[in-house]
Design an enzyme around this catalytic site. Structure first.
Site, short mmCIF file in Angstrom:
data_model
loop_
_atom_site.label_atom_id
_atom_site.label_comp_id
_atom_site.label_asym_id
_atom_site.label_seq_id
_atom_site.Cartn_x
_atom_site.Cartn_y
_atom_site.Cartn_z
N ASP A 1 0.86 -1.17 0.00
CA ASP A 1 0.00 0.00 0.00
C ASP A 1 0.90 1.24 0.00
OD1 ASP A 1 -2.31 1.68 0.46
OD2 ASP A 1 -3.25 -0.09 1.35
N ASP B 1 -2.90 4.92 -2.46
CA ASP B 1 -3.94 5.46 -1.58
C ASP B 1 -4.27 6.93 -1.86
OD1 ASP B 1 -5.36 4.99 1.17
OD2 ASP B 1 -4.28 6.87 1.48
N HIS C 1 -11.55 -2.82 2.83
CA HIS C 1 -11.48 -2.46 4.24
C HIS C 1 -12.16 -1.14 4.56
CE1 HIS C 1 -8.46 -0.15 2.27
NE2 HIS C 1 -8.29 0.57 3.35
N ASP C 2 -12.64 -0.43 3.53
CA ASP C 2 -13.31 0.85 3.76
C ASP C 2 -14.81 0.75 3.59
OD1 ASP C 2 -10.99 2.27 4.23
OD2 ASP C 2 -10.71 2.78 2.12
C1 NOJ Z 1 -8.07 5.31 1.89
C2 NOJ Z 1 -7.82 4.13 2.74
O1 NOJ Z 1 -8.30 2.99 2.09
C3 NOJ Z 1 -8.52 4.40 4.05
O2 NOJ Z 1 -8.58 3.26 4.86
C4 NOJ Z 1 -7.80 5.53 4.72
O3 NOJ Z 1 -8.51 5.90 5.88
C5 NOJ Z 1 -7.70 6.76 3.81
N1 NOJ Z 1 -7.40 6.44 2.45
C6 NOJ Z 1 -6.62 7.67 4.29
O4 NOJ Z 1 -5.36 7.10 4.04
#
Ligand code: NOJ
Length: 563
Positions: free
Chosen positions: A98, A202, A333-334
């Protein structure tokens, strides 16, 4: 389309904190991942993306990096990492890291040096900006709520602020500064030299800032505007940064890269993920984009299977039009678990997990599976806000309470939309803590672990895991792999609640139809004249093709037929 080494592969996302804990501290780790490589090989995936494993205070679960060229002690060390890369390679699996370079952690030494001396080189790595008219520089709202501006630590009262599009503990890096960019390129190359084959990039749209820091029209009663809207406005200024990033890092090692990019247009898709794009591919985040067009959980709409299909199909058509490559997903995961978010209530189970899996796995592009999806993990049942760990859920809970929601309503809302749904530990077996850890898990374990786990599905015909194995095998098969990877996509409108499309190739006279029925009523659909030589490639939930060329799909039925 020019062939690339990663075309035709299937990828898998690991959320390291929750995958497998080898030492009983309640947090997953690299040795835990190594111990499960045979499992991943058996599933059939080729590329594994690891969410961040770098040293971090974990304010945002590792997306706040305190040292880009090391491993968080809780996950192991660089030797473990080298072993992981080597062991994965033996199983034909490539590791993707990542890359979180929009921001670092406020614990990173760059930020500490920057705050200690505003004239230091490191101060130039951040956006340290004077206030305007006694207020913060502009009215942007951060992704996690509140202003994107915070006084520079140690300089409170001096009218100087730093920008953070995410948490306060995630100061934005200043990509306008060539020295900062050079630092980023070096750290990317560090991991390439260590054997990683690519990066998931990201929050990359946030790296461009308008240096006059203008206000945007308010989108809520707080007078602020979501920072994502500024990203959208500045989209056409990002090219030079991403071209330089690609050319100085990814290109030299022929890396696979996948961008986390929302707000794409026909023009930007081709620039970002076309044959000569900044990245190999972009995630299809169109469902999230639809939901996150609203700045708070409290306005998030629910999506029906038809909404889901509409988003996914629009993306497929958009990418196809410009010969770009997309990475379809149903969750990460989001996001909440796809089966719980996009399927009707009666299909939020193992049946629905296979229905939605069938839709996902034959789309154009490179599909990503998120850990636990392959056993049909659903959303976790959270009973109180104390069971959440996620900074976003906690800030949304506060917002809901401030807007008059009761505690129970606010928890229910967080439980529906929250990111922790998919972050709970992987369910390996029916022992304590689902075999994830012998200690106390950092986040609660899914309520169904006694029956819903890998052990109860591995090698079991008819299980969701076995079905995923077959889907992946078919997706990568010599006979049909190319059509799934490169073939034409066309949506098929059959009926409300039925998700259907075709993949075809004029040159090889092949056509494959994919149909999934999310309605409770049975669907009978005639494949017409084309059915003469029809062959069922895979089917789920008792879907069948009858001798007269009609497919019959009960509730959740899904079928893939070669015509
Ligand atoms: C996207 C990531 O997938 C998320 O988990 C994170 O909180 C934000 N970007 C900030 O890095």
């Amino acid at each position: 389309m020019e062939q690339k080494w990663w075309h035709g592969k299937v990828a898998y996302q690991i959320y390291p904190k929750s995958f497998c804990d080898s030492n009983g501290d309640g947090v997953g780790d690299l040795r835990g991942i190594i111990s499960k490589l045979d499992y991943l090989q058996a599933l059939g995936v080729d590329i594994v993306w690891l969410s961040p494993i770098y040293p971090s205070p974990f304010i945002d679960q590792g997306y706040d990096i305190a040292d880009y060229v090391n491993i968080a002690p809780v996950f192991g060390n660089l030797d473990d990492f080298d072993e992981l890369v080597a062991e994965a390679k033996k199983r034909n699996i490539d590791i993707v890291m990542d890359l979180v370079a929009n921001h670092c952690s406020s614990e990173h030494e760059w930020f500490k040096k920057a705050c200690a001396d505003l004239n230091s080189e490191e101060a130039g790595y951040f956006y340290f900006v004077k206030g305007k008219d006694g207020k913060v520089p502009n009215n942007l709202r951060s992704y996690f709520g509140g202003s994107v501006w915070e006084p520079v630590p140690g300089h409170e009262g001096e009218d100087i602020y730093y920008s953070h599009y995410f948490a306060k503990a995630q100061p934005d890096l200043n990509w306008n500064n060539p020295k900062l960019r050079e630092q980023v390129f070096n750290l990317v190359n560090f991991w390439i030299d260590r054997g990683v084959k690519g990066f998931r990039v990201d929050a990359i749209l946030s790296i461009v800032k308008d240096l006059s820091f203008p206000d945007l029209p308010a989108d809520d009663t707080d007078g602020m505007c979501h920072a994502a809207k500024m990203n959208a406005k500045l989209l056409d200024r990002i090219g030079p940064y991403l071209t330089e990033l690609r050319d100085k890092t990814f290109k030299r090692a022929n890396c696979f890269t996948v961008g986390e990019v929302l707000t794409v247009t026909t023009d930007s898709v081709s620039k970002f993920a076309g044959p000569d794009g900044y990245f190999s591919t972009l995630f299809d985040l169109s469902c999230r984009e639809k939901i996150e067009a609203f700045p708070h959980y409290r306005e998030y709409p629910t999506l029906s299977p038809d909404d889901f299909a509409e988003c996914v199909f629009n993306t497929q058509e958009l990418y196809q039009k410009v010969d770009a490559f997309v990475a379809p997903i149903i969750e990460n995961h989001d996001e909440p678990r796809g089966v719980s978010y996009y399927m009707p209530e009666y299909l939020q189970n193992q049946v629905g997990a296979k229905t939605i899996a069938t839709v996902l796995m034959f789309l154009r592009g490179i599909p990503f599976i998120y850990q636990g999806q392959e056993i049909g993990m659903t959303n976790t049942k959270f009973a109180s806000i104390d069971e959440f760990d996620d900074i976003f859920a906690k800030s949304e809970y506060q917002d809901l309470i401030e807007h008059g929601y009761s505690d129970a309503e606010a928890v229910a809302c967080c439980a529906r939309h929250g990111r922790d749904n998919a972050r709970t530990p992987m369910l390996w077996d029916d022992s304590d803590n689902a075999g994830f850890t012998t200690g106390k898990p950092w986040l609660r374990v899914h309520q169904d672990y006694k029956t819903l786990n890998v052990k109860s599905q591995f090698g079991v015909p008819g299980s969701t895991f076995s079905y995923y194995q077959q889907l992946i095998k078919l997706r990568k098969s010599e006979e049909y792999g190319p059509i799934f990877t490169y073939g034409r996509f066309d949506r098929l409108n059959i009926a409300k609640g039925v998700i259907a499309y075709t993949r075809s190739c004029d040159k090889c006279h092949q056509k494959i139809v994919i149909i999934a029925n999310t309605n409770q009523e049975e669907l009978r659909y005639s494949l017409g004249d084309q059915a003469a030589n029809a062959k069922v490639l895979i089917s789920a939930n008792s879907a069948v093709l009858c001798a007269d060329g009609t497919v019959v799909l009960g509730c959740g039925g899904a079928i893939v037929v070669a015509l």
